[in-house]
Design a protein around this motif. Structure first.
Motif, PDB file in Angstrom:
ATOM      1  N   LEU A   1       6.289  15.645 -40.040  1.00  0.00           N
ATOM      2  CA  LEU A   1       5.628  14.544 -39.330  1.00  0.00           C
ATOM      3  C   LEU A   1       5.118  13.452 -40.275  1.00  0.00           C
ATOM      4  O   LEU A   1       4.756  12.359 -39.819  1.00  0.00           O
ATOM      5  N   VAL A   2       5.065  13.754 -41.569  1.00  0.00           N
ATOM      6  CA  VAL A   2       4.502  12.787 -42.519  1.00  0.00           C
ATOM      7  C   VAL A   2       5.424  11.561 -42.608  1.00  0.00           C
ATOM      8  O   VAL A   2       6.613  11.701 -42.875  1.00  0.00           O
ATOM      9  N   PRO A   3       4.897  10.378 -42.357  1.00  0.00           N
ATOM     10  CA  PRO A   3       5.750   9.178 -42.315  1.00  0.00           C
ATOM     11  C   PRO A   3       6.237   8.787 -43.705  1.00  0.00           C
ATOM     12  O   PRO A   3       5.444   8.642 -44.626  1.00  0.00           O
ATOM     13  N   LEU A   4       7.552   8.662 -43.827  1.00  0.00           N
ATOM     14  CA  LEU A   4       8.163   8.264 -45.100  1.00  0.00           C
ATOM     15  C   LEU A   4       8.856   6.922 -44.917  1.00  0.00           C
ATOM     16  O   LEU A   4       9.417   6.638 -43.854  1.00  0.00           O
ATOM     17  N   SER A   5       8.834   6.119 -45.952  1.00  0.00           N
ATOM     18  CA  SER A   5       9.552   4.847 -45.901  1.00  0.00           C
ATOM     19  C   SER A   5      11.051   5.104 -45.982  1.00  0.00           C
ATOM     20  O   SER A   5      11.497   6.185 -46.366  1.00  0.00           O
TER      21      SER A   5
END
Lengths: 325, 325
Positions: A238-242
């Motif tokens: 779920l961790v937002p990555l570019s």
């Protein structure tokens, strides 16, 4: 008789720093600044140091170094929900540092002063036999009682982050030529943090706890857990990555989750405030993402990896960045 | 499961710095301090950096280094006529710096916090590949409009100094074994400045200009001259010297007048206020001495030497201490 020339140190200050001075700085010509904190506001104050070879690279352009210095401190104000007021800066540089370095450094400060709405109040310039060592103290204000703290998270609150996580850590790999960074996006995020001031200012009454992610997501979440006496579970997926971080590949996911230099906001937000949080994110143009939940229990972070396995933060390789580990 | 150990950096902060934290510091556990400046007071704020090998000697005891760092900043408050409120400190030290160094450094801060009435508000601890680099930001308060400035001296005002001049510069010679210092009095003055806070607080309505002498008497008097658009004449024979400085001999008088590290107050005082100044000196137990006069004219310092000859401050050897000269 004519006025004797000023010693170089004072000429440097007059040429490069005096133009940055604002109300209360007394033109940098006295022993201290004198200012009135706006009526009915509390003062919020923090200090951070940056050292060449530790927090930035010795050949980084001085304007970007100055902006990183100011922005890492502005990120602390953002985490407290404070509005910027002013700053003091101490600069220790090798004796042979040329005028161009100071000009670039001051130009970087000037650009970000204008962008973020604050002015220089004072400081000190000295020589050092070592690497460039910088320290900045930032002043901001909040309405009384509205500062965001780390100790207010409650069981069931969601764990949220702003922006994307890991770009700073990958940007350091790019800067040191250990990672391909075709667009330069990662390097840019390493050199130039985006303090989330507008979002921070909108979070009073929405977030129950907040801090900025500077030493790595997992370690910093541990600080909220300890301050709030709660555990936290987050899901790596779920961790937002570019886009650039995703392109770097899943082998670097752990670097993203534990590396430093994100300068995003890490929040605890009750479910009942999620709609208000999304509205604040929309209004400020800063994305927010729910990555986990706070629970009753030991103050520790549990990470569910992409393969579903669980990891505690007692593992050294999830510990984040510490200067003396 | 038990709580994982904190990274060493945070353990250091908890062990050594948290006990120094006062109201507003939030236990050093948040991203910034939050405080209310007392109602009806202006905030006075300044920052100074100290670097090992430049401002103190690498093997100076850490408690004395800490006290010098705090006291050089307190001296800026004294020069503004401000009362201490709190401070933030950033500490950059080599990775192998042991716990004993931090314990000594914190003990020095603790002693002087108690002596001068202020507490720690925040800061940062980082590693450096170079020498120990310290930066301290000090906060104080004044009643509105009462801060002492450099720009208020008027023609005919006397030039006054507190205490004795030159001990710090001679103390550096002692520390580096270039001068015999049988009692250790000079070394003590170099390592441990005496900020003249009580006198500074008593000078509102008495002094028309003030600053602290940190870069050398002649150079610093030049700053008041420039700020006040006046000349100044001082007599070397009137400059107060300690017994230890007199014992060092007349060949070192120029070192006394142009060396740094005095941290005494340099004042402009109208003749009509001299009785009040002497009463303030008596009440605070801090000696004051008239050493010259401010006059209309080019903003420069003229020094009458012991042999009656006159010297302008355009001479390089009267220029005082500059980091980049």
């Amino acid at each position: 008789m004519t006025m004797p020339p000023l010693p170089t140190e004072f000429a440097l200050i007059a040429r490069h720093f005096r133009p940055l001075a604002g109300p209360g700085a007394l033109g940098l010509g006295d022993d201290a600044a004198v200012l009135t904190v706006p009526a009915g506001r509390e003062l919020v104050i923090a200090a951070d140091a940056l050292v060449a070879g530790v927090h930035f690279l010795p050949d980084d352009p001085p304007d970007l170094v100055a902006r990183k210095l100011l922005r890492t401190n502005l990120s602390d104000l953002a985490a407290m929900g404070a509005a910027p007021l002013g700053y003091l800066v101490t600069v220790s540089v090798p004796k042979d540092t040329g005028d161009a370095w100071f000009a670039g450094f001051a130009a970087g400060l000037a650009a970000d002063q204008a962008a973020f709405g604050l002015t220089l109040l004072g400081g000190d310039t000295t020589s050092t036999p070592g690497p460039v060592s910088l320290s900045l103290t930032i002043l901001g204000t909040v309405a009384p009682g509205t500062a965001l703290r780390r100790n207010g998270a409650r069981p069931g609150d969601g764990v949220w982050v702003s922006g994307t996580i890991g770009d700073g850590a990958l940007g350091l790999l790019s800067a040191t030529r250990r990672l391909d960074d075709p667009t330069g996006a990662l390097l840019d995020r390493y050199r130039l943090p985006r303090p989330r001031l507008a979002l921070g200012l909108a979070l009073h009454g929405i977030a129950t706890a907040a801090m900025d992610v500077s030493d790595g997501l997992v370690q910093d979440l541990g600080h909220i857990c300890r301050a709030s006496a709660l555990g936290a579970e987050i899901e790596a997926g779920l961790v937002p990555l570019s886009e650039a971080a995703r392109a770097a590949g899943p082998a670097l996911l752990e670097t993203c989750l534990t590396g430093g230099d994100d300068y995003e906001l890490l929040l605890a937000v009750p479910q009942a405030h999620e709609a208000a949080l999304r509205e604040a994110a929309r209004a400020t143009g800063i994305a927010v993402t729910r990555i986990g939940i706070f629970r009753e229990g030991e103050p520790r972070v549990t990470l569910r990896a992409l393969d579903g396995s669980l990891h505690g933060d007692g593992r050294r390789d999830h510990g984040g960045w510490s200067h003396f580990a």
